[in-house]
Enzyme design. Sequence first.
Site, PDB file in Angstrom:
ATOM      1  CE  LYS A  34      -0.959  -5.187  -0.022  1.00 59.97           C
ATOM      2  NZ  LYS A  34      -2.136  -4.383   0.424  1.00 59.97           N
ATOM      3  CG  ASP A  60      -0.035  -2.238   3.635  1.00 57.97           C
ATOM      4  OD1 ASP A  60       0.555  -1.371   4.304  1.00 57.97           O
ATOM      5  OD2 ASP A  60      -0.260  -2.131   2.415  1.00 57.97           O
ATOM      6  CE  LYS A  62       0.005   1.792   2.336  1.00 54.61           C
ATOM      7  NZ  LYS A  62      -0.838   0.581   2.114  1.00 54.61           N
ATOM      8  CG  ASP A  65      -3.938   9.531  15.157  1.00 58.81           C
ATOM      9  OD1 ASP A  65      -3.742  10.565  15.836  1.00 58.81           O
ATOM     10  OD2 ASP A  65      -5.065   9.149  14.810  1.00 58.81           O
ATOM     11  CB  THR A 124       3.578   2.753  -5.897  1.00 59.53           C
ATOM     12  OG1 THR A 124       2.392   2.071  -5.498  1.00 59.53           O
ATOM     13  CG2 THR A 124       4.773   2.163  -5.167  1.00 59.53           C
ATOM     14  NE  ARG A 215      -5.134  -3.902  -8.940  1.00 62.23           N
ATOM     15  CZ  ARG A 215      -5.263  -2.579  -8.969  1.00 62.23           C
ATOM     16  NH1 ARG A 215      -6.387  -2.043  -9.419  1.00 62.23           N
ATOM     17  NH2 ARG A 215      -4.290  -1.797  -8.549  1.00 62.23           N
TER      18      ARG A 215
END
Length: 235
Positions: A34, A60, A62, A65, A124, A215
Amino acid sequence: MSRHTRLIAAIDTKDITQAKQWVKDFGKTVDAIKLGFEFTYSCGLEAVKEVSAGHKLFLDLKLHDIPNTVASGLSALTKSLSPALTTIHASGGAEMIHRAREALEENFPSPDTRPKLLAVTVLTSMDQTGLNQIGVTGTPHDQVIRLGKLAIDSGADGLVCSAHELVALRDNLGDKPILVVPGIRPQGSEANDQKRIMTPRQASNAGADWIVVGRPITQAKNPAATAQAIQDELS
């Protein structure tokens, strides 16, 4: 329905050298990578293409508009990069989602090569307090179901959602939608800024098609071994 849950490694860095090293370290222990805001805006689209070469790409960004702008932007991005998965915000509404799907189909007439359009429901990092602050009075669960139905009905192939809504989404939307789940933390990992999390096994059992782990893999002493351990847990 039995599902094979696949692993996406999130590459969150502004440093192209670091990104290349992580991807080299992962090898084939991850199913996709990603790349999002941080890397794309720092290093550019050519760097995204370079780092993702040889891997499935989850782009990714997102988009959110007016419908025409999202359709045009998504068309330009996907034609250049050919990601396997890409994201828009479900809260952009039915027309925006529909136009985004049309743009992808124009660029990729074959369903086998067309990037899968994923709609982001509730981030999240958002909990009840966060939703209330932006004027949403329903629970995170209710908002995810509402936006999930809207997105799938409007042409999205699937959703990005919290693992905690997986069962409810399957109950409401069935087995067909692709469900991609961030906020996954292997047992013993720090939650960091994620508030609604699950382990890889829990997410797989609940119906996730893809899980996204950042991470805990990239900051591990041995990223490949950590990724492989997650794969072992999923299988």
